[in-house]
Scaffold this motif. Structure first.
Motif, PDB file in Angstrom:
ATOM      1  N   VAL A   1      30.537   3.856 -40.962  1.00  0.00           N
ATOM      2  CA  VAL A   1      31.753   4.548 -41.369  1.00  0.00           C
ATOM      3  C   VAL A   1      32.938   3.589 -41.380  1.00  0.00           C
ATOM      4  CG1 VAL A   1      33.348   6.439 -40.864  1.00  0.00           C
ATOM      5  CG2 VAL A   1      30.905   6.730 -40.492  1.00  0.00           C
ATOM      6  N   GLY A   2      33.047   2.794 -40.361  1.00  0.00           N
ATOM      7  CA  GLY A   2      34.123   1.814 -40.308  1.00  0.00           C
ATOM      8  C   GLY A   2      34.634   1.591 -38.904  1.00  0.00           C
ATOM      9  N   VAL A   3      35.112   0.409 -38.686  1.00  0.00           N
ATOM     10  CA  VAL A   3      35.617   0.016 -37.376  1.00  0.00           C
ATOM     11  C   VAL A   3      36.807   0.866 -36.936  1.00  0.00           C
ATOM     12  CG1 VAL A   3      36.665  -1.896 -36.083  1.00  0.00           C
ATOM     13  CG2 VAL A   3      34.647  -2.288 -37.513  1.00  0.00           C
ATOM     14  N   PRO A   4      37.771   1.195 -37.796  1.00  0.00           N
ATOM     15  CA  PRO A   4      38.889   2.015 -37.324  1.00  0.00           C
ATOM     16  C   PRO A   4      38.444   3.367 -36.755  1.00  0.00           C
ATOM     17  CG  PRO A   4      39.483   0.964 -39.381  1.00  0.00           C
ATOM     18  CD  PRO A   4      38.013   0.716 -39.181  1.00  0.00           C
ATOM     19  N   ALA A   5      37.488   4.012 -37.409  1.00  0.00           N
ATOM     20  CA  ALA A   5      36.992   5.300 -36.899  1.00  0.00           C
ATOM     21  C   ALA A   5      36.324   5.114 -35.550  1.00  0.00           C
ATOM     22  CB  ALA A   5      36.023   5.929 -37.896  1.00  0.00           C
ATOM     23  N   ALA A   6      35.489   4.098 -35.427  1.00  0.00           N
ATOM     24  CA  ALA A   6      34.801   3.841 -34.160  1.00  0.00           C
ATOM     25  C   ALA A   6      35.783   3.413 -33.083  1.00  0.00           C
ATOM     26  CB  ALA A   6      33.723   2.779 -34.349  1.00  0.00           C
ATOM     27  N   ASN A   7      36.788   2.620 -33.443  1.00  0.00           N
ATOM     28  CA  ASN A   7      37.784   2.171 -32.479  1.00  0.00           C
ATOM     29  C   ASN A   7      38.495   3.366 -31.853  1.00  0.00           C
ATOM     30  OD1 ASN A   7      39.286   0.149 -31.100  1.00  0.00           O
ATOM     31  ND2 ASN A   7      40.965   0.445 -32.537  1.00  0.00           N
ATOM     32  N   SER A   8      38.932   4.298 -32.681  1.00  0.00           N
ATOM     33  CA  SER A   8      39.578   5.516 -32.165  1.00  0.00           C
ATOM     34  C   SER A   8      38.615   6.310 -31.296  1.00  0.00           C
ATOM     35  CB  SER A   8      40.066   6.390 -33.317  1.00  0.00           C
ATOM     36  OG  SER A   8      41.108   5.766 -34.007  1.00  0.00           O
ATOM     37  N   ALA A   9      37.384   6.442 -31.761  1.00  0.00           N
ATOM     38  CA  ALA A   9      36.387   7.224 -31.014  1.00  0.00           C
ATOM     39  C   ALA A   9      36.071   6.574 -29.666  1.00  0.00           C
ATOM     40  CB  ALA A   9      35.124   7.399 -31.849  1.00  0.00           C
ATOM     41  N   PHE A  10      35.938   5.237 -29.633  1.00  0.00           N
ATOM     42  CA  PHE A  10      35.696   4.557 -28.356  1.00  0.00           C
ATOM     43  C   PHE A  10      36.850   4.786 -27.387  1.00  0.00           C
ATOM     44  CE2 PHE A  10      32.195   1.920 -30.031  1.00  0.00           C
ATOM     45  CZ  PHE A  10      31.381   1.866 -28.906  1.00  0.00           C
ATOM     46  N   ARG A  11      38.091   4.721 -27.894  1.00  0.00           N
ATOM     47  CA  ARG A  11      39.258   4.952 -27.030  1.00  0.00           C
ATOM     48  C   ARG A  11      39.213   6.353 -26.442  1.00  0.00           C
ATOM     49  NH1 ARG A  11      43.325   7.592 -28.312  1.00  0.00           N
ATOM     50  NH2 ARG A  11      43.169   7.301 -30.565  1.00  0.00           N
ATOM     51  N   ILE A  12      38.915   7.344 -27.272  1.00  0.00           N
ATOM     52  CA  ILE A  12      38.858   8.735 -26.818  1.00  0.00           C
ATOM     53  C   ILE A  12      37.700   8.921 -25.839  1.00  0.00           C
ATOM     54  CG2 ILE A  12      38.432  11.115 -27.581  1.00  0.00           C
ATOM     55  CD1 ILE A  12      39.928  10.237 -30.217  1.00  0.00           C
ATOM     56  N   ALA A  13      36.545   8.339 -26.150  1.00  0.00           N
ATOM     57  CA  ALA A  13      35.375   8.467 -25.267  1.00  0.00           C
ATOM     58  C   ALA A  13      35.643   7.820 -23.917  1.00  0.00           C
ATOM     59  CB  ALA A  13      34.151   7.844 -25.940  1.00  0.00           C
ATOM     60  N   LYS A  14      36.223   6.646 -23.941  1.00  0.00           N
ATOM     61  CA  LYS A  14      36.527   5.952 -22.682  1.00  0.00           C
ATOM     62  C   LYS A  14      37.419   6.809 -21.800  1.00  0.00           C
ATOM     63  CE  LYS A  14      38.417   1.522 -21.134  1.00  0.00           C
ATOM     64  NZ  LYS A  14      38.992   0.245 -21.581  1.00  0.00           N
ATOM     65  N   SER A  15      38.444   7.372 -22.382  1.00  0.00           N
ATOM     66  CA  SER A  15      39.364   8.234 -21.639  1.00  0.00           C
ATOM     67  C   SER A  15      38.664   9.488 -21.132  1.00  0.00           C
ATOM     68  CB  SER A  15      40.551   8.597 -22.524  1.00  0.00           C
ATOM     69  OG  SER A  15      41.413   9.475 -21.849  1.00  0.00           O
ATOM     70  N   ALA A  16      37.870  10.115 -21.989  1.00  0.00           N
ATOM     71  CA  ALA A  16      37.168  11.344 -21.589  1.00  0.00           C
ATOM     72  C   ALA A  16      36.205  11.076 -20.441  1.00  0.00           C
ATOM     73  CB  ALA A  16      36.427  11.941 -22.780  1.00  0.00           C
ATOM     74  N   PHE A  17      35.432   9.983 -20.528  1.00  0.00           N
ATOM     75  CA  PHE A  17      34.477   9.678 -19.464  1.00  0.00           C
ATOM     76  C   PHE A  17      35.186   9.291 -18.166  1.00  0.00           C
ATOM     77  CE2 PHE A  17      31.376   8.789 -23.044  1.00  0.00           C
ATOM     78  CZ  PHE A  17      30.692   9.992 -22.863  1.00  0.00           C
ATOM     79  N   GLU A  18      36.317   8.607 -18.265  1.00  0.00           N
ATOM     80  CA  GLU A  18      37.089   8.285 -17.060  1.00  0.00           C
ATOM     81  C   GLU A  18      37.612   9.566 -16.398  1.00  0.00           C
ATOM     82  OE1 GLU A  18      40.060   5.534 -18.474  1.00  0.00           O
ATOM     83  OE2 GLU A  18      38.666   3.845 -18.436  1.00  0.00           O
ATOM     84  N   GLU A  19      38.125  10.497 -17.211  1.00  0.00           N
ATOM     85  CA  GLU A  19      38.615  11.770 -16.672  1.00  0.00           C
ATOM     86  C   GLU A  19      37.480  12.567 -16.029  1.00  0.00           C
ATOM     87  OE1 GLU A  19      40.659  14.021 -19.675  1.00  0.00           O
ATOM     88  OE2 GLU A  19      42.003  12.352 -20.146  1.00  0.00           O
ATOM     89  N   MET A  20      36.333  12.603 -16.682  1.00  0.00           N
ATOM     90  CA  MET A  20      35.201  13.337 -16.115  1.00  0.00           C
ATOM     91  C   MET A  20      34.728  12.712 -14.813  1.00  0.00           C
ATOM     92  SD  MET A  20      32.937  14.727 -19.332  1.00  0.00           S
ATOM     93  CE  MET A  20      32.551  13.148 -20.026  1.00  0.00           C
ATOM     94  N   ALA A  21      34.760  11.387 -14.724  1.00  0.00           N
ATOM     95  CA  ALA A  21      34.361  10.727 -13.485  1.00  0.00           C
ATOM     96  C   ALA A  21      35.319  11.085 -12.355  1.00  0.00           C
ATOM     97  CB  ALA A  21      34.329   9.213 -13.685  1.00  0.00           C
ATOM     98  N   LYS A  22      36.617  11.124 -12.653  1.00  0.00           N
ATOM     99  CA  LYS A  22      37.602  11.524 -11.647  1.00  0.00           C
ATOM    100  C   LYS A  22      37.394  12.973 -11.217  1.00  0.00           C
ATOM    101  CE  LYS A  22      41.208   8.361 -13.193  1.00  0.00           C
ATOM    102  NZ  LYS A  22      42.477   8.266 -13.918  1.00  0.00           N
ATOM    103  N   GLU A  23      37.114  13.831 -12.194  1.00  0.00           N
ATOM    104  CA  GLU A  23      36.887  15.256 -11.881  1.00  0.00           C
ATOM    105  C   GLU A  23      35.641  15.437 -11.031  1.00  0.00           C
ATOM    106  OE1 GLU A  23      36.671  17.073 -15.712  1.00  0.00           O
ATOM    107  OE2 GLU A  23      38.816  16.828 -16.091  1.00  0.00           O
ATOM    108  N   GLY A  24      34.626  14.623 -11.277  1.00  0.00           N
ATOM    109  CA  GLY A  24      33.377  14.712 -10.523  1.00  0.00           C
ATOM    110  C   GLY A  24      33.519  14.250  -9.091  1.00  0.00           C
ATOM    111  N   SER A  25      34.534  13.428  -8.817  1.00  0.00           N
ATOM    112  CA  SER A  25      34.701  12.901  -7.452  1.00  0.00           C
ATOM    113  C   SER A  25      35.566  13.792  -6.583  1.00  0.00           C
ATOM    114  CB  SER A  25      35.309  11.496  -7.531  1.00  0.00           C
ATOM    115  OG  SER A  25      36.616  11.536  -8.073  1.00  0.00           O
ATOM    116  N   ARG A  26      36.052  14.883  -7.176  1.00  0.00           N
ATOM    117  CA  ARG A  26      36.894  15.783  -6.379  1.00  0.00           C
ATOM    118  C   ARG A  26      36.079  16.635  -5.473  1.00  0.00           C
ATOM    119  NH1 ARG A  26      41.011  17.651 -11.104  1.00  0.00           N
ATOM    120  NH2 ARG A  26      41.901  15.637 -11.376  1.00  0.00           N
TER     121      ARG A  26
END
Length: 129
Positions: free
Chosen positions: A104-129
Motif C-alpha cells: 500500500v505504501g510507507v506513509p500508510a504503514a508509518n501511521s499504522a505503526f505509530r498508532i499500533a505502538k501507542s495502542a500496545f503501550e497503553e494496553m501494557a500499562k492497563e494490564g499492569s494495573r
C-alpha cells in the motif's frame, strides 16, 4: 428482540471489541445513527464475523490491514485494542503492517505503526494495573 443475525452479531461484537465499548456505542445511539448501528451489527459482525471460514485472529489481522491501508485511524486503534480478544499478537500486527508498507505504501504503514505502538503501550500499562 432483533433478528438472529443481529443477535449473533451483537455477541461477536461484544466478544471482539469488549462489553464496555459496545455498551457505550449502543447507549450513544440516536435516532440519526440507529439504522447505521443496526447495519454494522447485523452485517459486519453478524453476517461476516460469524462465518466459519476464518477464525477471529485472522479476521482481526485482515481488518487491521484494511484499516491501515485506507487510513481509517480511529477504527484502526479500536481494532488494535481488540487484539487482546482475538488472539492476534503484536508480532502478528507488525507482520501485517510490513505487508501494508510494501503493498500500500510507507506513509500508510508509518501511521499504522505509530498508532499500533501507542495502542500496545497503553494496553501494557492497563494490564499492569
Amino acid at each position: 428482540m432483533k433478528d438472529p443475525a443481529y443477535e449473533a452479531g451483537l455477541a461477536v461484537r461484544r466478544r471482539v471489541l469488549g462489553e464496555a465499548h459496545v455498551k457505550r456505542s449502543l447507549e450513544n445511539t440516536t435516532a440519526f445513527d440507529e439504522d447505521f448501528q443496526d447495519l454494522i451489527t447485523r452485517h459486519a459482525w453478524g453476517d461476516i464475523w460469524t462465518r466459519p471460514g476464518l477464525d477471529y485472529r485472522t479476521r482481526s489481522l485482515i481488518t487491521i490491514a484494511l484499516l491501515a491501508a485506507s487510513g481509517r485511524n480511529d477504527e484502526l486503534n479500536l481494532h488494535l485494542r481488540a487484539t487482546r480478544n482475538t488472539g492476534a499478537t503484536a508480532d502478528d500486527v507488525k507482520e501485517v503492517l510490513l505487508q501494508v508498507a510494501v503493498y500500500v505504501g510507507v506513509p500508510a504503514a508509518n501511521s499504522a505503526f505509530r498508532i499500533a505502538k501507542s495502542a500496545f503501550e497503553e494496553m501494557a500499562k492497563e494490564g499492569s494495573r
